[in-house]
Design a protein around this motif. Structure first.
Motif, PDB file in Angstrom:
ATOM      1  N   LYS A 185       0.828  -1.207   0.000  1.00 29.58           N
ATOM      2  CA  LYS A 185       0.000   0.000   0.000  1.00 29.58           C
ATOM      3  C   LYS A 185       0.867   1.265   0.000  1.00 29.58           C
ATOM      4  N   ILE A 189       1.038   4.139  -3.067  1.00 24.06           N
ATOM      5  CA  ILE A 189       0.720   5.545  -2.820  1.00 24.06           C
ATOM      6  C   ILE A 189       1.936   6.435  -3.037  1.00 24.06           C
ATOM      7  N   LYS A 197      -2.524  12.931  -6.330  1.00 27.02           N
ATOM      8  CA  LYS A 197      -3.384  12.570  -5.199  1.00 27.02           C
ATOM      9  C   LYS A 197      -4.593  13.486  -5.113  1.00 27.02           C
ATOM     10  N   ILE A 201      -8.674  12.604  -5.639  1.00 27.46           N
ATOM     11  CA  ILE A 201      -9.754  13.002  -4.734  1.00 27.46           C
ATOM     12  C   ILE A 201     -10.856  13.715  -5.517  1.00 27.46           C
ATOM     13  N   TYR A 215     -10.948   3.289  -1.298  1.00 24.21           N
ATOM     14  CA  TYR A 215      -9.491   3.316  -1.191  1.00 24.21           C
ATOM     15  C   TYR A 215      -8.986   4.636  -0.606  1.00 24.21           C
ATOM     16  N   LEU A 216      -9.722   5.716  -0.821  1.00 23.40           N
ATOM     17  CA  LEU A 216      -9.335   6.989  -0.220  1.00 23.40           C
ATOM     18  C   LEU A 216      -9.336   6.868   1.294  1.00 23.40           C
ATOM     19  N   TYR A 219      -6.551   4.001   2.441  1.00 21.37           N
ATOM     20  CA  TYR A 219      -5.168   4.474   2.317  1.00 21.37           C
ATOM     21  C   TYR A 219      -4.946   5.812   3.027  1.00 21.37           C
ATOM     22  N   ASP A 220      -6.000   6.302   3.677  1.00 19.14           N
ATOM     23  CA  ASP A 220      -5.937   7.565   4.419  1.00 19.14           C
ATOM     24  C   ASP A 220      -5.278   8.644   3.568  1.00 19.14           C
ATOM     25  N   LEU A 221      -5.836   8.845   2.383  1.00 22.94           N
ATOM     26  CA  LEU A 221      -5.203   9.729   1.402  1.00 22.94           C
ATOM     27  C   LEU A 221      -5.137  11.180   1.882  1.00 22.94           C
ATOM     28  N   LYS A 222      -6.061  11.571   2.737  1.00 23.21           N
ATOM     29  CA  LYS A 222      -6.108  12.959   3.190  1.00 23.21           C
ATOM     30  C   LYS A 222      -4.819  13.368   3.890  1.00 23.21           C
ATOM     31  N   HIS A 224      -1.935  12.719   3.179  1.00 28.99           N
ATOM     32  CA  HIS A 224      -0.842  12.954   2.232  1.00 28.99           C
ATOM     33  C   HIS A 224      -0.959  14.311   1.533  1.00 28.99           C
TER      34      HIS A 224
END
Length: 252
Positions: A185, A189, A197, A201, A215-216, A219-222, A224
């Protein structure tokens, strides 16, 4: 991923251009990123406070993705109708704000001389010319290519491959120990720069990107996205992820 360089400028820095005049992939992502926020600002100016900024961002991304050409304008309008993003009055406000009175007058005179052309033909022609040309004129940013020309042929393939990578890791989850899963993962990312990224979003905020939403969160995209990189009035990223996490938690 490339965008043909259509506007030549002898003073432009060519360090990020290929010999053919195409932009490199990293340059393309940055250009698309800047184009989105320019479009977003213009749509917000036209609609004011009539819609919240997440809906404005969705409209702006749809325009960015499909463009406002003769055919793609129909797609944009159809999506806005189907997703009920705009009421009839607001949609009229959006499209009428791209008005070009002189162009309309010339077209009307041209069509008036041809009795075989119907009123519907006239309206379609006026709408295409109005939306396509006048909106682009409102984009002051020097992109090196026509604004609102659409990026579907680039982004569709890009996001399809990215979704495949997410799905592949998810499918192998049961065959991995947790430590290996975390490594995969992180590796995936890490392949995305911050502009990619943010575009991911924004993409997930539309009907085209619904499959990315889980997946957002996973993967806790926020975390990043550097705080302050996106202004709240441009896109309420905190509000978006709060609603996203709540909806996904209900489904679980």
């Amino acid at each position: 991923m490339k965008i043909e360089k259509r506007v030549s400028n002898q003073h432009e820095d060519k360090t990020n251009l290929l010999k053919s005049g195409d932009y490199t992939a990293e340059k393309v992502i940055l250009k698309i990123f800047r184009e989105f926020f320019e479009i977003n600002n213009k749509v917000k100016e036209l609609l004011g406070d009539k819609l919240d900024n997440l809906k404005v961002a969705r409209i702006s991304y749809i325009i960015l993705y499909y463009g406002l050409g003769n055919r793609s304008s129909n797609i944009v309008e159809n999506i806005m109708n189907n997703e009920t993003l705009l009421g009839v009055k607001n949609q009229a406000l959006l499209f009428d704000s791209f008005d070009d009175g002189k162009r309309k007058t010339k077209i009307r005179e041209k069509f008036a001389k041809n009795k075989n052309i119907t009123l519907s033909d006239l309206e379609d022609e006026l709408r295409r010319l109005t939306v396509n040309n006048c909106f682009r004129k409102k984009i002051s940013l020097d992109l090196g290519y026509p604004a609102a020309g659409g990026h579907q042929t680039r982004l569709d393939h890009y996001f399809a491959n990215l979704l495949f990578c997410f799905d592949l890791i998810e499918d192998q989850r049961k065959n991995m120990i947790n430590e290996d899963l975390i490594i995969y993962k992180k590796e995936l990312i890490s392949q995305l720069n911050v502009y990619e990224k943010i575009l991911l979003i924004l993409h997930s905020n539309t009907s085209m990107g619904q499959d990315f939403k889980k997946y957002l969160k996973d993967y806790d995209l926020k975390k990043h996205i550097p705080e302050g990189m996106i202004k709240k009035e441009e896109f309420d990223i905190d509000g978006y992820f709060k609603t996203l996490n709540q909806n996904l938690s209900k489904k679980e």
